[in-house]
Design an enzyme around this catalytic site. Structure first.
Site, short mmCIF file in Angstrom:
data_model
loop_
_atom_site.label_atom_id
_atom_site.label_comp_id
_atom_site.label_asym_id
_atom_site.label_seq_id
_atom_site.Cartn_x
_atom_site.Cartn_y
_atom_site.Cartn_z
N LEU A 62 -4.93 -1.42 1.11
CA LEU A 62 -4.84 -2.72 0.93
C LEU A 62 -5.32 -3.15 -0.47
CD1 LEU A 62 -5.92 -4.33 4.22
CD2 LEU A 62 -3.78 -3.49 3.65
N GLY B 104 -2.17 -8.05 -3.32
CA GLY B 104 -0.94 -8.37 -2.56
C GLY B 104 -0.94 -8.59 -1.07
N HIS B 105 -1.59 -7.66 -0.47
CA HIS B 105 -1.94 -7.66 1.02
C HIS B 105 -2.70 -8.83 1.47
CE1 HIS B 105 -1.15 -3.28 0.68
NE2 HIS B 105 -0.30 -3.60 1.55
N GLY C 8 5.60 -9.11 2.29
CA GLY C 8 5.67 -9.10 0.98
C GLY C 8 6.94 -9.06 0.29
N LYS D 130 7.63 -8.02 -2.62
CA LYS D 130 7.58 -6.82 -3.31
C LYS D 130 8.73 -5.96 -2.68
CE LYS D 130 5.86 -3.07 -5.51
NZ LYS D 130 6.37 -2.07 -4.64
N GLN E 255 13.14 -4.85 2.52
CA GLN E 255 12.67 -4.88 3.61
C GLN E 255 12.49 -6.07 4.44
OE1 GLN E 255 9.12 -2.18 4.90
NE2 GLN E 255 8.12 -4.22 4.40
N VAL F 246 2.43 -10.15 -6.04
CA VAL F 246 1.25 -10.25 -6.90
C VAL F 246 1.24 -9.21 -7.89
CG1 VAL F 246 -1.22 -10.15 -6.99
CG2 VAL F 246 0.00 -11.24 -4.99
N ARG G 107 1.01 2.67 -4.23
CA ARG G 107 1.46 3.95 -4.59
C ARG G 107 1.17 3.86 -6.31
NH1 ARG G 107 5.87 3.38 -0.67
NH2 ARG G 107 5.81 5.36 0.50
O1 PAF Z 1 5.61 -2.62 4.11
C1 PAF Z 1 4.90 -1.82 4.75
O2 PAF Z 1 3.67 -1.55 4.63
C2 PAF Z 1 5.74 -1.11 5.84
O3 PAF Z 1 7.24 -0.73 5.63
C3 PAF Z 1 5.29 -1.90 7.15
C4 PAF Z 1 6.22 -3.21 7.24
C5 PAF Z 1 4.03 -1.91 7.40
C6 PAF Z 1 6.20 -0.93 8.31
O4 PAF Z 1 5.44 0.29 8.72
#
Ligand code: PAF
Length: 282
Positions: free
Chosen positions: A33, A36-37, A151, A153, A157, A180, A191
């Site tokens: 984390l 951003g999280h 996010g 980001k 997704q 962020v 990453r």
């Molecule tokens: O964005 C992420 O960290 C992952 O793709 C998620 C949404 C937790 C699913 O594993």
């Protein structure tokens, strides 16, 4: 003193921890984390208020990693993650192992993420979004959240999860939160720790080039020329570009001109062994 969240490692512990809670605001994560999280956790709290519960999950989902991707070396920083959760008033952290999430092994039934998942990240990472949606759907099933926060980001997704929630009538709100960034513009990402010092110094070019492309689109330059020039500029900076694309911000469909917008610029590019993604609105 910051209250420690309840840590649930099993499905049973999760059910117990969630019994007789009010509204649930959920932030699914793979851990490692960062700020951003933290912004997602803050948003989840503002959605459910003090009477509700903020729940985070930390699970590195094997189903969404392709062969040769970074599943084994994905950063795992549980103690630090739990501190961040505590600092942000998280009530429950679900930290399952793979047998809790997939008790019968790989699921026979998975979520088909639809056409949005065949382009951009989906084209570069076949099976990725089926893996993401399958675990997200399972986590939604286990937690029953009222609100789930993701996010921007990971813009694609966010869009496929939003579409899944609508198409499958999952009866929750999916909320996107702006990216962020570091002071030099690099989007925060778990990453980023893979970058060498030299790569880290080059990495802000990703956001700089996106902003330059956005400015040229606003000036009226043709989209195809803008994205071709932007990709060439990134290659000169040392990136190997997977894609730099101007897409419709909602459908992610290719568009010919700015008049067909709103536009989202999305990029994926590699610096050495590290693959970075970013996006901005125009
Ligand atoms: O964005 C992420 O960290 C992952 O793709 C998620 C949404 C937790 C699913 O594993």
């Amino acid at each position: 003193m910051t209250a420690r969240p309840i840590i649930a490692n099993t499905r049973e512990e999760l059910s117990e921890a969630l019994a007789s809670r009010g509204e649930i605001g959920f932030v699914p994560t793979m851990g490692a984390l960062h700020d951003g999280h933290a912004s997602l956790l803050t948003r989840a709290r503002s959605e459910v208020g003090e009477s509700g519960a903020v729940v985070a999950s930390i699970f590195v989902n094997p189903l969404q990693f392709g062969v040769g991707e970074d599943l084994d070396r994905y950063p795992r920083t549980l103690e630090a993650d739990l501190m961040i959760c505590a600092d942000h008033g998280v009530d429950v952290v679900f930290v399952p192992d793979v047998t809790q999430v997939y008790p019968d092994g790989d699921p026979e039934v998975t979520i088909n993420p639809g056409p949005k998942a065949e382009i951009l990240e989906g084209a570069a990472r076949p099976g990725h979004f089926a893996g993401v949606l399958t675990v997200v759907a399972k986590l939604f099933g286990l937690l029953g959240p009222d609100v789930a926060v993701f996010g921007e980001k990971d813009y694609q997704q966010l869009k496929v999860v939003t579409r899944m929630a609508a198409d499958l009538d999952l009866r929750l709100d999916v909320i996107g939160v702006p990216t962020v960034r570091e002071p030099d513009g690099l989007a925060l990402s778990s990453r980023n720790v893979y970058l060498s010092a030299e790569e880290r110094a080059r990495a802000p070019a990703l956001h700089r080039v996106l902003r330059e492309c956005a400015a040229r689109i606003v000036e009226g330059k043709p989209l195809a020329a803008v994205t071709t020039d932007g990709a060439a500029e990134l290659e000169r900076t040392g990136f190997v570009v997977d894609y730099l694309a101007a897409r419709h911000a909602e459908t992610l469909a290719p568009i010919d001109s700015a008049a067909d917008g709103p536009i989202r610029l999305l990029v994926a590019a590699r610096l050495g062994k590290t693959r970075l993604i970013d996006n901005i609105g125009v």
